[in-house]
Enzyme design. Structure first.
Site, mmCIF file in Angstrom:
data_model
loop_
_atom_site.group_PDB
_atom_site.id
_atom_site.type_symbol
_atom_site.label_atom_id
_atom_site.label_comp_id
_atom_site.label_asym_id
_atom_site.label_seq_id
_atom_site.Cartn_x
_atom_site.Cartn_y
_atom_site.Cartn_z
ATOM 1 N N LYS A 229 6.445 20.615 42.321
ATOM 2 C CA LYS A 229 5.363 21.237 42.294
ATOM 3 C C LYS A 229 4.733 20.262 41.454
ATOM 4 C CE LYS A 229 3.845 25.293 39.759
ATOM 5 N NZ LYS A 229 4.511 26.528 38.407
ATOM 6 N N SER B 254 3.083 31.048 39.569
ATOM 7 C CA SER B 254 2.625 29.772 40.109
ATOM 8 C C SER B 254 3.033 29.165 40.896
ATOM 9 C CB SER B 254 1.813 28.899 38.813
ATOM 10 O OG SER B 254 3.024 28.157 37.847
ATOM 11 N N SER C 33 7.031 31.470 36.666
ATOM 12 C CA SER C 33 6.259 31.247 38.210
ATOM 13 C C SER C 33 7.554 30.698 38.621
ATOM 14 C CB SER C 33 5.287 30.252 37.324
ATOM 15 O OG SER C 33 3.838 30.499 36.703
#
Lengths: 511, 99, 505
Positions: free
Chosen positions: A81, A156, A180
């Site tokens: 990420k 997210s 997330s």
């Protein structure tokens, strides 16, 4: 042949790498090829590190051939990420303000991945600074859900979840401040775990809300998450909030999964109103399977959960407003010089105006308000008290249950653009995941099947007391086995193929 | 309970160093108002007898030994800078003074 | 130029009310929150880690040694040590502040409620109340380029060096200080000097004001006096004077502000609440940033750090290791050394107490040590515009005294030797040898010179023989001249009288 490699779990791929049946270069190339084929439509990646990944893979192959003792996962590709700082790979946290920034240091989790010989194939898309539940707030365009390219992949960490769901990587790193990791897992039919706060080092994770953030694994199977967690977990002296506990092997917890006699508390407040019927149907079915396997299903109450979102949307923006102050155009990142010049204050203000997206600005202003003189006690101070109440609720619930359970999110993946005009309704989507962050306890989302009404994935969330992450791996692995036995296949095997021809067709209709 | 005004949002934007446009100030004022109406419910349950929690897992006395570690080189430090003179970061003129 | 009121007149009309914030840079090996070296000379932006540069993702970790230093300092200031103290973020944007927030113990300091006993030059003892001492981090260093003055106003651009960013600080904040009256400027100097003695005694800071290891912000306001029987007037508006980089400046700046504020108030004006900058060259303060309600630092507990909860054992261990308090130490030394009040005050004011202690420890008599440090050495330092401690070491001074005591040097010769030591010619003995400065103690050489002088002045010889001993002066002078001064005049005198009778008629 190469397509087969991308379909393997990390564990299965690791076995083939160890036996020498497959080389890391082959495995890495297969995933790079898959990215080349499908990522134009999915847009899970912000940066694909083809060259460095192949070089790292070649190095692993060479060391393995030389007879060096290797970590079992050495040579397996992984996606990172973009919230995680990576030496040599650009790191943007999904923001324009960091476009092109190549950090001079590695996050602790990256150091651990490199030490274990995992091959980083790229950085995944995310809502800007992890602010969102749909990845639509990425400054670099949204990621698309591999199950339906017109829908959100969650957020997210939509990029990491979509990359794993689209077979672009066997597993990935995510970060979870209010859901997330878990909510994207829910909407993409993948597994994601938020560890106990302090279980995984935050050093090198670009902070959203320091007291809530936690890095964790994202994968297609519970075992793969556990294997990855075993690599990244443990104490880090560079993170003051890192726990010094000796952690058990989570992979071992998966292999010993057994729910007989396990007390599972169903959270009363996280069902019913606002929860989609198809979500609730899969939820109840999963509970029935667990009960059939010997688990004891009870009901628990978390009365303060109704205030959890309110507390979260004060604490998170407050901490974020301070954490994001460092993006000021002086030491790194974007600089915007206002027309006609100006003082350094003007340059900072112009840079932050242009460099931050609408959601980031909204939360910074909200957080600045919550902390400002005269409002602190009412807002930030009160929110910290609600946090105490939520913790007390969990403590009471865990007196009567070993793990708690709820749907991971109220609905399946909504359409891209559906909620972008209504921040509040977007925020309410995090109702089930936020309480764990406020309390610091671990939570996992595992696929529970597809909702009847839209054929989209549904996740089920388990929560455990702080430091009991292993319990989550046990119960999640047990449910995964029961469901796959019932279905006769994995959930992701039912996902659309994303063949290039289909891609082109979808591209035209895509956003 | 929360009545957010445009003047407040302008003040907050100044504190946060964001040069919001007039349009943004208008829309943020209304968004902030509705968000605050929702989140202000925390004040109802946060009674004086409830202590605040700032860390989810309570720890204390986390200290480091006073031992020098690895530093960045000036090149590494400056590599990401928008502007520098080869050894220091360069910024445009500062209004005001040292704090 | 601001209008100033005569100081005595200002004191007649107003009562000065003081407050000080003193920042001490701790001399730990590493910074407050990172393991970068705590050293900020050298090449810019080299003593930094991602933490000091506020790079995204980096996190602070507290330096345990800095905590121990802060507790020791708190104890030395007579403070209570907080069972729990906490770091908070003070949010404001400034280019030298890497994260755009400073980590500081805002409302939960590690030490609070103490006091410091301060002795004024006139011998008055004054107890300065301490509100708190708390830990925080220093900011980077800005250099303003372009413009006429090199100051911030008018600069074209500024350069930032973060080597100083994260250096550990303890900020000592006094309570409001009443009652200093006309001694206010001297109190300010004595207070900062005492704080310096304390931290030097603890060994926790270099405490060199000229290097910024110790910085003083002085708050001052004036309260109008009211006739007896009437309630006291409310406190006046205060100013905060910064950039005061020497003990002398602290004293001057307070005096200046009293005179400036008094003139404004007496003209019916009002004092602006603001920071003021002290200018060493002109001896004036100038207006800085006005304080206003817009200062909203949005403090909140630092989520990346955890509470500091010192154990009772640690506190007692540090308390047991505390050196003597300066006031007590001063009383003890004065007695041990048998100095008069004036002598000791003179020594204290020179700031050379530690040098005398070390010189005495190296074997010199206290009176001689004091005489050399506050006399010849201090004069030379003053003339050269440097710190006396940079000229010679206590050991060298002790060696010099020993040479005088042994009769190898006269005072006059010793001054020449000192000059050689200061010039870097080596130890006192080496200078004596190299310059050939030792007293001629060979009686044979002296007798030869005396006999020659007596014989060349028969009239003088006759007078001596007649018992007119004072006539010997002329002979002694001639001998000393012949010996180029390298003779002990007293011994010469003895020998002259001896030879006058011994010589054949």
């Amino acid at each position: 042949m190469t397509t087969d490699l991308t379909r393997l779990t990390a564990d299965a791929l690791a076995t083939k790498l160890s036996s020498g049946e497959v080389s890391s270069v082959e495995a890495t190339q297969a995933h790079l090829d898959r990215i080349a084929a499908v990522d134009g439509a999915v847009h899970a990646f912000l940066h694909v590190a083809s060259d460095s990944a192949l070089a790292e893979a070649a190095d692993i192959d060479r060391r393995r051939a030389a007879g060096e003792e290797m970590h079992p996962l050495a040579g397996v590709p992984i996606a990172i990420k973009d919230v995680i700082v990576t030496k040599g790979m650009p790191t943007t946290s999904g923001s324009k303000i960091l476009e092109g920034w190549v950090p001079p240091y590695d996050a602790t989790v990256m150091t651990k991945l490199r030490a274990a010989g995992l091959v980083s194939i790229g950085k995944t898309n995310m809502d800007e600074f992890a602010m969102g539940s749909s990845t639509e707030h990425s400054a670099y365009g949204p990621t698309h859900n591999p199950w339906d390219l017109e829908r959100i992949p969650g957020g997210s960490g939509g990029g990491s979840a979509a990359a794993v769901a689209a077979f672009e990587a066997p597993f990935a790193l995510g970060s979870d401040t209010g859901g997330s990791i878990r909510q994207p897992a829910h909407v993409t039919g993948t597994v994601g775990l938020k560890p106990t706060y302090g279980g995984v080092s935050r050093y090198g994770a670009i902070a959203l809300a320091s007291s809530l953030d936690q890095i964790g694994p994202v994968s297609r199977t519970v075992l793969d998450s556990a294997l990855l967690h075993d690599v990244i977990g443990g104490h880090d002296p560079r993170d003051s909030t890192s726990l010094t506990d000796a952690w058990p092997s989570f992979a071992e917890a998966v292999r010993n999964a057994d729910v007989a006699g396990l007390r599972i508390g169903v959270i009363k407040e996280l069902q019913g109103d606002g929860f989609q019927p198809g979500v609730m149907e899969r939820f109840r079915e999963a509970l029935a399977l667990l009960e059939g396997a010997g688990a004891i299903i009870t009901e628990v109450e978390l009365p303060s959960v109704e205030h959890a979102i309110a507390a979260y949307y004060l604490i998170m923006p407050a901490e974020a407003s301070s954490n994001l102050a460092k993006f000021d155009s002086v030491r790194f990142g974007l600089r915007v010089n206002p027309k006609g010049g100006g003082t350094v204050e003007d340059v900072m203000s112009a840079t932050r105006e242009q460099g931050f997206g609408a959601e980031a600005k909204r939360r910074i202003i909200l957080g600045t308000y919550a902390l400002s003189a005269g409002y602190y006690d009412a807002y930030y101070g009160s929110a910290q008290k609600v946090r105490t109440l939520v913790q007390r609720d969990f403590a009471a619930a865990f007196a009567n249950a070993d793990v708690l359970v709820s749907p991971t999110a109220p609905t399946t993946a909504f359409k891209l653009g559906e909620k972008t005009g209504d921040p509040l309704s977007m925020y309410l989507n995090d109702i089930a995941t936020i309480p764990a962050n406020l309390a610091g306890i671990p939570g996992i989302s595992v696929p529970a099947g597809l909702a009847a009404e839209d054929g989209l994935p549904v996740g089920i969330q388990f929560l455990a007391p702080a430091r009991e992450d292993a319990r989550l791996y046990g119960v999640a692995a047990a449910l995964e086995a029961l469901l796959e036995q019932k279905w006769g296949h994995t959930l992701l095997s039912q996902a659309p193929d994303l063949s290039p021809s289909e891609m082109n067709a979808t591209d035209e209709g895509a956003v | 309970m929360s009545e957010i005004t445009q003047e407040q949002v302008t003040h907050l934007a100044n504190l946060a160093r964001i040069a919001l446009t007039p349009e943004e100030i208008v829309s943020l004022t209304s968004e902030l108002g509705s968000i605050m109406d929702h989140v202000a419910t925390v004040t109802e349950v946060a009674t004086p007898d409830v202590p605040a929690t700032s860390h989810p897992i309570p720890l204390q006395n986390v200290f480091r030994d006073d031992v020098v570690g690895q530093t960045l080189t000036a090149e590494e430090a400056l590599a990401g800078a928008p502007d520098h003179d080869g050894s220091r970061f360069r910024v445009t003129a500062i209004l005001g003074e040292e704090q | 130029m601001a209008k100033l009121m005569d100081y005595d007149r200002a004191l007649e009309l107003f009562e000065p009310v003081l407050g000080f914030e003193v920042h001490i840079e701790l001399s730990t090996k590493t910074k407050m929150f990172s393991d970068a070296p705590n050293y900020f000379g050298g090449e810019p932006n080299t003593n930094i880690t991602p933490v000091d540069l506020g790079l995204p993702g980096s996190l602070p970790v507290v330096n345990g040694q800095a905590v121990r230093y802060a507790i020791s300092l708190g104890l030395a200031l007579g403070c209570s040590i907080a069972p729990t103290s906490r770091f908070a973020r003070k949010n404001y944007f400034y280019p030298d502040l890497a994260k755009n927030y400073q980590i500081s113990q805002s409302d939960e300091p590690i030490a609070f409620a103490g006091s410091v006993e301060v002795e004024l030059p006139n011998g008055r003892m004054f107890t300065v109340p301490i509100e708190r001492a708390h830990m925080e981090e220093d900011a980077g260093k800005l250099t303003h380029v372009g413009g006429a003055t090199g100051r911030i106003q008018g600069a074209e651009y500024s350069l930032v060096d973060y080597n100083r960013a994260g250096v550990p600080l303890v900020e000592i904040v006094t309570d409001i200080i009443y009652g200093a009256e006309a001694d206010a400027p001297e109190l300010a100097k004595a207070y900062v000097s005492t704080i310096r003695d304390i931290v030097v005694g603890l060994g926790i800071s270099e405490a060199r004001m000229e290097r910024g290891n110790l910085r003083c912000d002085a708050n001052i306001s004036l309260r109008r006096r009211t006739p007896e029987g009437e309630p006291p007037a409310p406190l006046g508006t205060r100013t905060e004077t910064k950039n005061v980089n020497s003990l002398r400046s602290v004293e001057r700046a307070i005096r200046y502000e009293i005179q400036r504020q008094a003139a404004i108030l007496d003209d019916g004006g009002t004092i602006t609440q603001e920071t003021r900058h002290w200018h060493e060259d002109t001896g004036q303060t100038s207006a800085g940033r006005p304080k206003s309600d817009a200062d909203d630092y949005r403090y909140f507990p630092e989520p990346d750090l955890l509470p500091v909860v010192p154990s009772a054992e640690l506190i007692e261990e540090l308390r047991a290791a505390l050196p003597e308090a300066p006031a007590i130490r001063r009383r003890r030394l004065k007695a041990e050394w048998n100095f008069t009040d004036l002598e000791f005050q003179d020594l204290t004011n020179s700031g050379l107490v530690n040098e005398v202690i070390e010189t005495v420890a190296a074997g010199a008599a206290p009176a001689a040590a004091r005489k050399w440090w506050t006399g010849e050495i201090a004069r030379t330092a003053n003339a050269q515009g440097v710190d006396a401690t940079t000229l010679v070491t206590p050991l060298q001074v002790a060696q010099l005294v020993a040479l005088v005591d042994a009769g190898t040097l006269t005072d006059r010769l010793a001054r020449q030797v000192l000059e050689g030591v200061i010039a870097g010619e080596g130890t006192p003995q080496q200078v004596v040898d190299a310059r050939g400065l030792a007293v001629v103690s060979d009686d044979g050489a002296l007798i030869a010179a005396i006999d020659e002088a007596l014989q060349s002045q028969p009239d003088v010889l006759a007078k001596i023989r007649d018992g007119k001993v004072q006539a010997a002066g002329a002979v002694i002078g001639a001998v000393m001249k012949a010996m180029k001064g390298q003779a002990d005049a007293a011994r010469v005198r003895e020998l002259v009288l001896e030879r006058a009778t011994a010589l054949p008629e």
